[in-house]
Design a protein around this motif. Structure first.
Motif, PDB file in Angstrom:
ATOM      1  N   HIS A 126     -15.454  55.182  26.758  1.00 23.07           N
ATOM      2  CA  HIS A 126     -16.827  54.697  26.624  1.00 23.07           C
ATOM      3  C   HIS A 126     -17.080  53.660  27.711  1.00 23.07           C
ATOM      4  N   ILE A 127     -18.273  53.709  28.300  1.00 19.54           N
ATOM      5  CA  ILE A 127     -18.613  52.703  29.310  1.00 19.54           C
ATOM      6  C   ILE A 127     -20.073  52.273  29.126  1.00 19.54           C
ATOM      7  N   PRO A 128     -20.392  51.049  29.532  1.00 21.95           N
ATOM      8  CA  PRO A 128     -21.785  50.614  29.445  1.00 21.95           C
ATOM      9  C   PRO A 128     -22.616  51.178  30.606  1.00 21.95           C
ATOM     10  N   VAL A 129     -23.872  51.474  30.318  1.00 25.27           N
ATOM     11  CA  VAL A 129     -24.772  52.036  31.334  1.00 25.27           C
ATOM     12  C   VAL A 129     -25.271  50.911  32.260  1.00 25.27           C
ATOM     13  N   ASN A 130     -25.673  51.294  33.470  1.00 24.06           N
ATOM     14  CA  ASN A 130     -26.274  50.366  34.448  1.00 24.06           C
ATOM     15  C   ASN A 130     -25.400  49.167  34.794  1.00 24.06           C
ATOM     16  N   GLU A 131     -24.104  49.338  34.684  1.00 27.10           N
ATOM     17  CA  GLU A 131     -23.189  48.267  35.110  1.00 27.10           C
ATOM     18  C   GLU A 131     -22.136  48.883  36.008  1.00 27.10           C
ATOM     19  N   LYS A 132     -21.718  48.102  36.992  1.00 27.61           N
ATOM     20  CA  LYS A 132     -20.609  48.554  37.834  1.00 27.61           C
ATOM     21  C   LYS A 132     -19.356  48.568  36.991  1.00 27.61           C
ATOM     22  N   VAL A 133     -18.673  49.703  36.983  1.00 23.86           N
ATOM     23  CA  VAL A 133     -17.453  49.825  36.184  1.00 23.86           C
ATOM     24  C   VAL A 133     -16.288  50.151  37.119  1.00 23.86           C
ATOM     25  N   VAL A 134     -15.194  49.407  36.950  1.00 22.31           N
ATOM     26  CA  VAL A 134     -13.968  49.690  37.704  1.00 22.31           C
ATOM     27  C   VAL A 134     -12.925  50.187  36.715  1.00 22.31           C
ATOM     28  N   LEU A 135     -12.240  51.257  37.053  1.00 27.04           N
ATOM     29  CA  LEU A 135     -11.146  51.754  36.217  1.00 27.04           C
ATOM     30  C   LEU A 135      -9.874  51.760  37.036  1.00 27.04           C
ATOM     31  N   GLN A 136      -8.791  51.389  36.390  1.00 28.21           N
ATOM     32  CA  GLN A 136      -7.490  51.490  37.050  1.00 28.21           C
ATOM     33  C   GLN A 136      -6.880  52.815  36.622  1.00 28.21           C
ATOM     34  N   ILE A 137      -6.370  53.573  37.581  1.00 33.67           N
ATOM     35  CA  ILE A 137      -5.905  54.930  37.318  1.00 33.67           C
ATOM     36  C   ILE A 137      -4.401  55.002  37.558  1.00 33.67           C
ATOM     37  N   GLU A 138      -3.672  55.505  36.577  1.00 33.67           N
ATOM     38  CA  GLU A 138      -2.219  55.616  36.723  1.00 33.67           C
ATOM     39  C   GLU A 138      -1.730  56.948  36.180  1.00 33.67           C
ATOM     40  N   SER A 139      -0.522  57.303  36.561  1.00 40.35           N
ATOM     41  CA  SER A 139       0.092  58.496  35.991  1.00 40.35           C
ATOM     42  C   SER A 139       1.422  58.116  35.365  1.00 40.35           C
ATOM     43  N   GLN A 140       1.708  58.741  34.230  1.00 40.01           N
ATOM     44  CA  GLN A 140       2.969  58.445  33.568  1.00 40.01           C
ATOM     45  C   GLN A 140       4.034  59.459  33.961  1.00 40.01           C
ATOM     46  N   ASP A 141       3.593  60.624  34.485  1.00 43.53           N
ATOM     47  CA  ASP A 141       4.591  61.650  34.767  1.00 43.53           C
ATOM     48  C   ASP A 141       4.396  62.331  36.129  1.00 43.53           C
ATOM     49  N   VAL A 142       3.407  63.218  36.214  1.00 38.78           N
ATOM     50  CA  VAL A 142       3.260  64.020  37.437  1.00 38.78           C
ATOM     51  C   VAL A 142       1.908  63.739  38.093  1.00 38.78           C
ATOM     52  N   ASP A 182      -7.073  61.678  42.947  1.00 37.16           N
ATOM     53  CA  ASP A 182      -5.702  62.086  42.623  1.00 37.16           C
ATOM     54  C   ASP A 182      -4.989  60.919  41.959  1.00 37.16           C
ATOM     55  N   VAL A 183      -4.250  61.215  40.922  1.00 41.59           N
ATOM     56  CA  VAL A 183      -3.497  60.176  40.217  1.00 41.59           C
ATOM     57  C   VAL A 183      -2.035  60.378  40.595  1.00 41.59           C
ATOM     58  N   VAL A 184      -1.509  59.418  41.337  1.00 41.40           N
ATOM     59  CA  VAL A 184      -0.173  59.577  41.905  1.00 41.40           C
ATOM     60  C   VAL A 184       0.818  58.692  41.141  1.00 41.40           C
ATOM     61  N   PRO A 185       1.894  59.277  40.611  1.00 41.07           N
ATOM     62  CA  PRO A 185       2.884  58.470  39.900  1.00 41.07           C
ATOM     63  C   PRO A 185       3.388  57.330  40.786  1.00 41.07           C
ATOM     64  N   GLY A 186       3.461  56.131  40.212  1.00 41.08           N
ATOM     65  CA  GLY A 186       3.958  54.990  40.973  1.00 41.08           C
ATOM     66  C   GLY A 186       2.909  54.255  41.763  1.00 41.08           C
ATOM     67  N   MET A 187       1.686  54.813  41.834  1.00 42.27           N
ATOM     68  CA  MET A 187       0.637  54.135  42.595  1.00 42.27           C
ATOM     69  C   MET A 187      -0.379  53.502  41.661  1.00 42.27           C
ATOM     70  N   LYS A 188      -0.909  52.369  42.084  1.00 41.83           N
ATOM     71  CA  LYS A 188      -1.938  51.683  41.310  1.00 41.83           C
ATOM     72  C   LYS A 188      -3.244  51.905  42.055  1.00 41.83           C
ATOM     73  N   GLN A 189      -4.151  52.669  41.425  1.00 36.85           N
ATOM     74  CA  GLN A 189      -5.383  53.011  42.130  1.00 36.85           C
ATOM     75  C   GLN A 189      -6.599  52.636  41.295  1.00 36.85           C
ATOM     76  N   PHE A 190      -7.719  52.521  41.982  1.00 39.06           N
ATOM     77  CA  PHE A 190      -8.950  52.125  41.292  1.00 39.06           C
ATOM     78  C   PHE A 190     -10.078  53.091  41.648  1.00 39.06           C
ATOM     79  N   VAL A 191     -10.947  53.340  40.672  1.00 41.61           N
ATOM     80  CA  VAL A 191     -12.198  54.058  40.952  1.00 41.61           C
ATOM     81  C   VAL A 191     -13.325  53.193  40.406  1.00 41.61           C
ATOM     82  N   TRP A 192     -14.516  53.344  40.973  1.00 44.86           N
ATOM     83  CA  TRP A 192     -15.649  52.565  40.500  1.00 44.86           C
ATOM     84  C   TRP A 192     -16.928  53.379  40.615  1.00 44.86           C
TER      85      TRP A 192
END
Ligand SMILES: [Cu+2]
Length: 289
Positions: free
Chosen positions: A187-203, A217-227
């Protein structure tokens, strides 16, 4: 070689492939008939327009070249029809000028696209929203303070685990007992900038929000963000866009975009639910020991 009726049928069949291919595109884009709603899903991301513009630009460019070369090919086949011309084929040694032209033109086109899309790439993938530019008053420097992620989304075979980073009762984030854990239901609020941190637990997975034009792409071992900034409430898809195993097809989640008050209420409800389901479990575990 005999010029039989079959040759004509075969050429019509092969000609139908590009003709029907182009027609499918045209009909889908016009959103009519059996292809209604088969084109891009609605864009509800404030920053998604730039992706669509880029997509259409490349589609029109490659489409025009595809139709042009198709027509040229058809014209040559029709003009030099073996049935009408009995003289043997004359082979020539090629043209140096033509070789240069058809090497430089595509190279220049690709280079142009590479430069043309640089800003779109930077906005989507590099310029993570900043809440404070620091003492130098300049964005893109080392003292920038980035917007904290609303949630950490972890892809694993075959679901999206979502952890909302909440301040909790002590008002501090980072104490993990405050966090809200959810599966496949973001769930996310409308009309607000949202940042998500994306991770992978396996592949390798790919976090794809079609309606927000976000794909990472969600890469194991990498800390990535989408907004992104959703500008319309509703329920949209979360899908995995990277083949990640036998259950890839079912790695689907749901994205609910709602008003800030609805979002806050939902978080509070889920948090209360999480607390109430955890407590009896803890109690029964201690009782059995
Ligand atoms: Cu996956």
């Amino acid at each position: 070689m005999g010029y039989s009726r079959w040759n004509r049928w075969w050429s019509i069949l092969f000609l139908l492939v590009p003709v029907l291919g182009v027609a499918t595109f045209a009909v889908s884009m016009a959103e009519v008939g059996p292809f209604h709603r088969h084109w891009l899903p609605d864009n509800v991301n404030e920053f998604g327009g730039v992706i669509d513009d880029l997509y259409y630009f490349i589609l029109y460019l490659t489409g025009a070249i595809f139709v042009g070369t198709g027509l040229a090919q058809f014209w040559f086949m029709w003009k030099y029809d073996g049935g009408q011309h009995s003289e043997p084929v004359k082979y020539t040694h090629g043209s140096h000028t033509l070789e240069v032209v058809w090497s430089i033109l595509p190279a220049a086109t690709l280079l142009f696209i590479a430069i043309y899309q640089m800003n779109a790439w930077a906005d989507q993938k590099m310029r993570r929203p900043v809440i404070d530019v620091g003492s130098d008053q300049e964005e893109g420097t080392a003292d920038d303070v980035y917007q904290e992620p609303l949630a950490v989304v972890t892809g694993r075979q075959f679901e999206w685990r979502i952890r909302y980073v909440l301040p909790g009762e002590d008002g501090k984030t980072g104490t993990s007992d405050d966090d809200l854990h959810i599966v496949n239901d973001l769930h996310i609020p409308v009309n607000e900038k949202v940042v998500l941190q994306i991770e992978s637990q396996d592949v390798l997975h790919s976090f794809f929000l079609p309606n927000l034009r976000v794909k990472q792409d969600v890469v194991p071992g990498m800390k990535q963000f989408v907004w992104f900034q959703a500008n319309r409430t509703g329920v949209y898809d979360i899908v995995c866009a990277e083949l990640c195993g036998w259950g890839h097809y079912k790695m689907k989640g749901r994205l609910t975009v709602e008003s800030r008050s609805d979002f806050d209420r939902w978080v509070a409800e889920q948090y209360a639910l999480q607390q109430s389901t955890q407590l009896p479990m803890t109690t029964s575990m201690t009782e059995s020991e």
